[in-house]
Design a protein around this motif. Structure first.
Motif, PDB file in Angstrom:
ATOM      1  N   CYS A   1      -3.860  -1.046   7.218  1.00  0.00           N
ATOM      2  CA  CYS A   1      -4.968  -0.088   7.319  1.00  0.00           C
ATOM      3  C   CYS A   1      -6.309  -0.812   7.452  1.00  0.00           C
ATOM      4  CB  CYS A   1      -5.003   0.823   6.099  1.00  0.00           C
ATOM      5  SG  CYS A   1      -3.456   1.697   5.817  1.00  0.00           S
TER       6      CYS A   1
ATOM      7  N   CYS B   1      -5.481  -3.830   2.394  1.00  0.00           N
ATOM      8  CA  CYS B   1      -4.260  -3.471   3.116  1.00  0.00           C
ATOM      9  C   CYS B   1      -4.298  -4.136   4.488  1.00  0.00           C
ATOM     10  CB  CYS B   1      -4.116  -1.958   3.269  1.00  0.00           C
ATOM     11  SG  CYS B   1      -2.684  -1.555   4.304  1.00  0.00           S
TER      12      CYS B   1
ATOM     13  N   HIS C   1       0.868  -1.185   0.000  1.00  0.00           N
ATOM     14  CA  HIS C   1       0.000   0.000   0.000  1.00  0.00           C
ATOM     15  C   HIS C   1       0.903   1.233   0.000  1.00  0.00           C
ATOM     16  CE1 HIS C   1      -3.295   2.452   2.270  1.00  0.00           C
ATOM     17  NE2 HIS C   1      -3.269   2.724   0.980  1.00  0.00           N
TER      18      HIS C   1
ATOM     19  N   CYS D   1       1.133   3.434   3.387  1.00  0.00           N
ATOM     20  CA  CYS D   1       1.688   2.883   4.631  1.00  0.00           C
ATOM     21  C   CYS D   1       2.815   1.886   4.379  1.00  0.00           C
ATOM     22  CB  CYS D   1       0.590   2.239   5.477  1.00  0.00           C
ATOM     23  SG  CYS D   1       0.008   0.669   4.820  1.00  0.00           S
TER      24      CYS D   1
HETATM   25 ZN   LIG Z   1      -2.152   0.623   4.325  1.00  0.00          ZN
END
Ligand SMILES: [Zn+2]
Length: 409
Positions: A318, A315, A288, A291
């Protein structure tokens, strides 16, 4: 569907792809709550050849997974992710552990096989220290010297504890105790007051009295090998925070044989040459962008894409569906110096430095899974034979968890 796909044995499955199909029996499962892992369902599967693997199911998928799986029954499991198996409470000796993901499909298998797939450890092996203590074992024996229930303090809380000894079936002496056999499935080897002890490992262990199995029948014979046992209920829930180095110039250079036997969590440097690329693993992951954490392609939401559409990923950090995803390096290298060899894992930032380009530049643009992990981009193959000084983190998974993969910092 699983019908047109080849079924793999557990010993053959590796983390470089997710599209595996296995035929397994659910031999054990329990719910686990930890501060770092959250609420999970833990599962242990066995295949026809008796190999076992641990599987974790995150909270989002628990309901669905519990609906599809039956304890003691055989299932086909299609699509799952694999990661390195570490820790002080390893339920199986498989190098990798499974995780249930969004695309995982579980269906019934017609296979019938009542084998419980115990792997009983001999009392002698347990007593003389030849077994690695971070692997849980199965033990069976006749109960003797049953003591009164004691109350002990574990992490500041009162816990009940019962201690007894087990006898195995190897000896000549006469039994003068009630004929009760105890089987502990997934037990932990430990040491207490100078004596080797076997304990239950939280909710992972199953304790059966007078179980119906051939091994229990054998114990009605004359036994003499003794083993101390303590059943206790400690809920441990800690995660150690490690000191992070500011300046790699201050860090010692160590040999590989030193880091593989390290007993302290610390950072150090090693000077080594790259012997090979470990192709059990893919050389990159889809991360991702915001992040940098791993994102898993959701096939069911990315079926027929128009050429300008981006596929949907989940993700893992997240915990949401995302499309801003790109390839990031995650290189697994086998390296050596004069003293020994070990495995290193190199993430994106360091990967860019040693390979000399972005992972995306080496990617073939396909979201399909790798089918032949030995096919590698040339700049990655060219790493073999080169020498580097790497900063290496000796984490708890290495020092106490038995992991032989070291993270390059
Ligand atoms: Zn993420």
């Amino acid at each position: 569907m699983s019908t047109n796909k080849s079924v793999s044995l557990l010993k053959a499955i590796k983390p470089y792809k997710q599209g595996w199909c296995i035929q397994v029996k659910l031999v054990h499962s329990w719910r686990q709550k930890t501060n770092y892992g959250g609420d999970t369902l833990e599962l242990i599967f066995a295949d026809e050849s008796g190999d076992k693997i641990h599987c974790t199911c995150k909270r989002n998928y628990i309901q669905r997974t519990q609906r599809d799986l039956r304890l003691g029954e055989w299932h086909m499991i299609d699509i799952f992710s694999l990661s390195n198996a570490t820790g002080q409470y390893r339920t199986t000796n498989h190098t990798y552990k499974m995780s249930i993901i969004e695309d995982t499909k579980i269906s019934k298998s017609s296979l019938v096989c009542d084998d419980k797939f115990f792997s009983f450890a001999g009392f002698e092996e347990i007593g003389n220290g030849t077994l690695k203590t971070h692997f849980l074992i199965d033990v069976i024996g006749q109960v003797t010297s049953l003591r009164d229930i004691q109350t002990v303090q574990v992490s500041g809380k009162d816990k009940k504890k019962v201690e007894f000894r087990l006898l195995d079936s190897s000896g000549q002496s006469i039994v003068c105790y009630p004929n009760m056999v105890c089987l502990i499935w997934f037990a932990k080897i430990g040491f207490y007051k100078g004596e080797v002890q076997v304990t239950n490992a939280f909710d992972a262990s199953l304790i059966l009295f007078n179980p119906e199995c051939p091994e229990a029948l054998a114990l009605t014979n004359v036994p003499n090998n003794e083993l101390a046992l303590a059943l206790i209920d400690p809920k441990k829930d800690k995660r150690v925070t490690r000191y992070q180095v500011d300046d790699w110039n201050d860090v010692d250079i160590k040999s590989i044989s030193e880091i593989t036997m390290a007993t302290m969590e610390e950072d150090c440097k090693i000077i080594c040459s790259i012997e090979s690329i470990d192709t059990d693993w893919s050389w990159f992951y889809q991360g991702h962008d915001s992040c940098k954490k791993r994102a898993i392609l959701i096939k069911s939401k990315s079926g027929n894409l128009a050429s300008n559409e981006k596929p949907v990923f989940w993700c893992t950090s997240c915990r949401t569906n995302v499309t801003g995803v790109s390839p990031k390096f995650k290189l697994h290298l086998v390296v050596k110096d004069d003293t020994s060899t070990c495995k290193l894992m190199i993430l994106d930032t360091n990967g860019r430095v040693i390979v000399g380009c972005e992972a995306e530049e080496l990617w073939d643009g396909s979201y399909d899974e790798i089918e032949d992990p030995d096919v590698l981009p040339q700049p990655i193959k060219d790493l073999v034979g080169l020498s580097f000084c790497f900063g290496v983190t000796l984490g708890s998974e290495n020092v106490s968890g038995g992991s032989e993969i070291f993270l390059v910092s």
